[in-house]
Design a protein around this motif. Sequence first.
Motif, PDB file in Angstrom:
ATOM      1  N   PHE A   2       0.843  -1.186   0.000  1.00  0.00           N
ATOM      2  CA  PHE A   2       0.000   0.000   0.000  1.00  0.00           C
ATOM      3  C   PHE A   2       0.882   1.241   0.000  1.00  0.00           C
ATOM      4  O   PHE A   2       1.604   1.518   0.964  1.00  0.00           O
ATOM      5  CB  PHE A   2      -0.922  -0.016   1.223  1.00  0.00           C
ATOM      6  CG  PHE A   2      -1.814   1.187   1.341  1.00  0.00           C
ATOM      7  CD1 PHE A   2      -2.631   1.586   0.285  1.00  0.00           C
ATOM      8  CD2 PHE A   2      -1.854   1.930   2.513  1.00  0.00           C
ATOM      9  CE1 PHE A   2      -3.457   2.691   0.389  1.00  0.00           C
ATOM     10  CE2 PHE A   2      -2.689   3.020   2.643  1.00  0.00           C
ATOM     11  CZ  PHE A   2      -3.489   3.403   1.576  1.00  0.00           C
ATOM     12  N   PHE A   7      -1.792   6.942  -2.839  1.00  0.00           N
ATOM     13  CA  PHE A   7      -3.236   6.849  -2.619  1.00  0.00           C
ATOM     14  C   PHE A   7      -3.811   8.225  -2.287  1.00  0.00           C
ATOM     15  O   PHE A   7      -4.848   8.626  -2.833  1.00  0.00           O
ATOM     16  CB  PHE A   7      -3.534   5.873  -1.477  1.00  0.00           C
ATOM     17  CG  PHE A   7      -5.003   5.698  -1.189  1.00  0.00           C
ATOM     18  CD1 PHE A   7      -5.759   4.768  -1.890  1.00  0.00           C
ATOM     19  CD2 PHE A   7      -5.633   6.478  -0.220  1.00  0.00           C
ATOM     20  CE1 PHE A   7      -7.124   4.618  -1.628  1.00  0.00           C
ATOM     21  CE2 PHE A   7      -6.988   6.334   0.037  1.00  0.00           C
ATOM     22  CZ  PHE A   7      -7.726   5.401  -0.670  1.00  0.00           C
ATOM     23  N   LYS A  10      -3.846  10.415  -5.435  1.00  0.00           N
ATOM     24  CA  LYS A  10      -4.774   9.984  -6.480  1.00  0.00           C
ATOM     25  C   LYS A  10      -6.236  10.140  -6.079  1.00  0.00           C
ATOM     26  O   LYS A  10      -7.070  10.585  -6.885  1.00  0.00           O
ATOM     27  CB  LYS A  10      -4.488   8.529  -6.845  1.00  0.00           C
ATOM     28  CG  LYS A  10      -5.305   8.012  -8.023  1.00  0.00           C
ATOM     29  CD  LYS A  10      -4.874   6.597  -8.397  1.00  0.00           C
ATOM     30  CE  LYS A  10      -5.668   6.075  -9.599  1.00  0.00           C
ATOM     31  NZ  LYS A  10      -5.251   4.695  -9.974  1.00  0.00           N
ATOM     32  N   TYR A  11      -6.559   9.803  -4.829  1.00  0.00           N
ATOM     33  CA  TYR A  11      -7.973   9.721  -4.455  1.00  0.00           C
ATOM     34  C   TYR A  11      -8.455  10.784  -3.466  1.00  0.00           C
ATOM     35  O   TYR A  11      -9.667  10.980  -3.327  1.00  0.00           O
ATOM     36  CB  TYR A  11      -8.268   8.344  -3.863  1.00  0.00           C
ATOM     37  CG  TYR A  11      -8.078   7.211  -4.839  1.00  0.00           C
ATOM     38  CD1 TYR A  11      -8.866   7.111  -5.980  1.00  0.00           C
ATOM     39  CD2 TYR A  11      -7.087   6.252  -4.627  1.00  0.00           C
ATOM     40  CE1 TYR A  11      -8.688   6.072  -6.894  1.00  0.00           C
ATOM     41  CE2 TYR A  11      -6.911   5.209  -5.521  1.00  0.00           C
ATOM     42  CZ  TYR A  11      -7.707   5.127  -6.658  1.00  0.00           C
ATOM     43  OH  TYR A  11      -7.522   4.102  -7.555  1.00  0.00           O
ATOM     44  N   LYS A 278     -12.623   3.787  -2.034  1.00  0.00           N
ATOM     45  CA  LYS A 278     -11.378   3.637  -2.784  1.00  0.00           C
ATOM     46  C   LYS A 278     -10.349   2.838  -2.001  1.00  0.00           C
ATOM     47  O   LYS A 278      -9.573   2.069  -2.575  1.00  0.00           O
ATOM     48  CB  LYS A 278     -10.819   5.009  -3.151  1.00  0.00           C
ATOM     49  CG  LYS A 278     -11.699   5.803  -4.109  1.00  0.00           C
ATOM     50  CD  LYS A 278     -11.858   5.072  -5.442  1.00  0.00           C
ATOM     51  CE  LYS A 278     -12.696   5.871  -6.417  1.00  0.00           C
ATOM     52  NZ  LYS A 278     -12.898   5.134  -7.697  1.00  0.00           N
ATOM     53  N   PHE A 279     -10.343   3.004  -0.686  1.00  0.00           N
ATOM     54  CA  PHE A 279      -9.415   2.271   0.168  1.00  0.00           C
ATOM     55  C   PHE A 279      -9.675   0.769   0.082  1.00  0.00           C
ATOM     56  O   PHE A 279      -8.747  -0.035  -0.042  1.00  0.00           O
ATOM     57  CB  PHE A 279      -9.550   2.754   1.612  1.00  0.00           C
ATOM     58  CG  PHE A 279      -8.586   2.128   2.579  1.00  0.00           C
ATOM     59  CD1 PHE A 279      -7.299   2.622   2.714  1.00  0.00           C
ATOM     60  CD2 PHE A 279      -8.977   1.056   3.358  1.00  0.00           C
ATOM     61  CE1 PHE A 279      -6.413   2.039   3.611  1.00  0.00           C
ATOM     62  CE2 PHE A 279      -8.095   0.466   4.254  1.00  0.00           C
ATOM     63  CZ  PHE A 279      -6.812   0.961   4.384  1.00  0.00           C
ATOM     64  N   GLU A 281     -11.131  -0.829  -2.357  1.00  0.00           N
ATOM     65  CA  GLU A 281     -10.746  -1.267  -3.701  1.00  0.00           C
ATOM     66  C   GLU A 281      -9.235  -1.405  -3.841  1.00  0.00           C
ATOM     67  O   GLU A 281      -8.742  -2.300  -4.532  1.00  0.00           O
ATOM     68  CB  GLU A 281     -11.270  -0.270  -4.741  1.00  0.00           C
ATOM     69  CG  GLU A 281     -12.785  -0.240  -4.874  1.00  0.00           C
ATOM     70  CD  GLU A 281     -13.266   0.893  -5.772  1.00  0.00           C
ATOM     71  OE1 GLU A 281     -12.409   1.516  -6.452  1.00  0.00           O
ATOM     72  OE2 GLU A 281     -14.491   1.151  -5.802  1.00  0.00           O
ATOM     73  N   GLU A 282      -8.496  -0.524  -3.179  1.00  0.00           N
ATOM     74  CA  GLU A 282      -7.028  -0.545  -3.259  1.00  0.00           C
ATOM     75  C   GLU A 282      -6.462  -1.864  -2.747  1.00  0.00           C
ATOM     76  O   GLU A 282      -5.415  -2.321  -3.196  1.00  0.00           O
ATOM     77  CB  GLU A 282      -6.455   0.630  -2.453  1.00  0.00           C
ATOM     78  CG  GLU A 282      -4.974   0.860  -2.628  1.00  0.00           C
ATOM     79  CD  GLU A 282      -4.601   1.478  -3.960  1.00  0.00           C
ATOM     80  OE1 GLU A 282      -3.390   1.554  -4.253  1.00  0.00           O
ATOM     81  OE2 GLU A 282      -5.518   1.884  -4.717  1.00  0.00           O
TER      82      GLU A 282
END
Length: 402
Positions: A2, A7, A10-11, A278-279, A281-282
Amino acid sequence: MFDINKFISKYITKRDKSLFIKDIEANRHQLEEAIRDKRVCVIGGAGSIGSSFIKALLPFRPSSLVVIDLSENGLVELTRDLRSTESMFLPDDYRTYTLDFADPLFEQLFLREKGFDIVANFSAHKHVRSERDTLSVQALIVNNVFKAKELMELLSKYPPKHFFCVSTDKAANPVNIMGASKLLMEKLVMSYCDRFPVTTARFANVAFSNGSLPDSWISRMMKKQPLVAPSDVMRYFVSPQESGEICMLACILGKSGEIFFPKLEQEQMTTFSAICDKFVEEFGYTKKEFSNENEARLYASQMKEGDKEYPVFYFKSDTTGEKDFEEFFVPGEKVDMESFTSLGVIKYNRHCTVDETSGHLTTLEYLFRSPECTKAGIVKTLCTILPNFEHEEKGKNLDQKM
């Protein structure tokens, strides 16, 4: 693996580069002159913002760095981080002390050093959840305000060239006691503007900062626990790097009495639940949303290796102190939006003297010593000191949620 910075970029912030890079480059010469070969003391330097401030400052090569924090483990991790980062400058005179900055031992240290060129204070109760009952409220006011008073008096003996004390966006039209305490702190430190340069900053949520809700998702997932988030709370976010940079810029470039804040547009706000989506999904999962905590916990306890769904519980905010929207300044404050590319500056208009702020603290101290002191009584007193404080009591706090 991770990549937390990727992250966030991007999100959450949706920025490839720091929001403040242009202002840093435009003022590089002034920053270098103010920091190079200077002696620096950072209080609360092991926390997310304090450590980010240190990382923003070090490239300008101060001659010494003293870091104060109550967390011994946090100081150890800070040192490991700094010494493990490629091309990170660290002065030969680098020291850490596990101390409360209101401790007599800190006073001894300060007097032996005969002060510092730059002092930055990040020690604070920062959580809205700190508002639970009478004792917890007293604790946050003592830390955020009373100890700040002791620090300002100590600094007056050997005035720094630059002093910075972190604030919060929640100090603008506060609806919770934490925000009110930081607004009172602003008034307190600004009352010393004639003795030495004083600046502060109000800024947005720091993505994945220590103790934040997003930060908890990492450990929850490692423990196979459900993830939780409010679905209706819209917030601005900055990265940890940006949090340190805004504090450095305010500390070094700000004129005494100024409050800095980031220029952010309303469309840059997002919800915690959107970030949580999103987390999940990551990590290769699809979210499985539950309508209550019990069902989410039960599902998480029964998860097997190879499961493709991860339990989440999203809820409407219903706890004391949650503000419906974020703001960095209020009507009546003189704001400069031209001097910096990505920073706004609230020009200070003095309202309180040192004697006046001392009087406010004496009133609170007298109340705290009373056996009849209550949370409601503290709120009432704060409302008389801070006329724009409108406390929202909902009878429920965040410690009652998962």
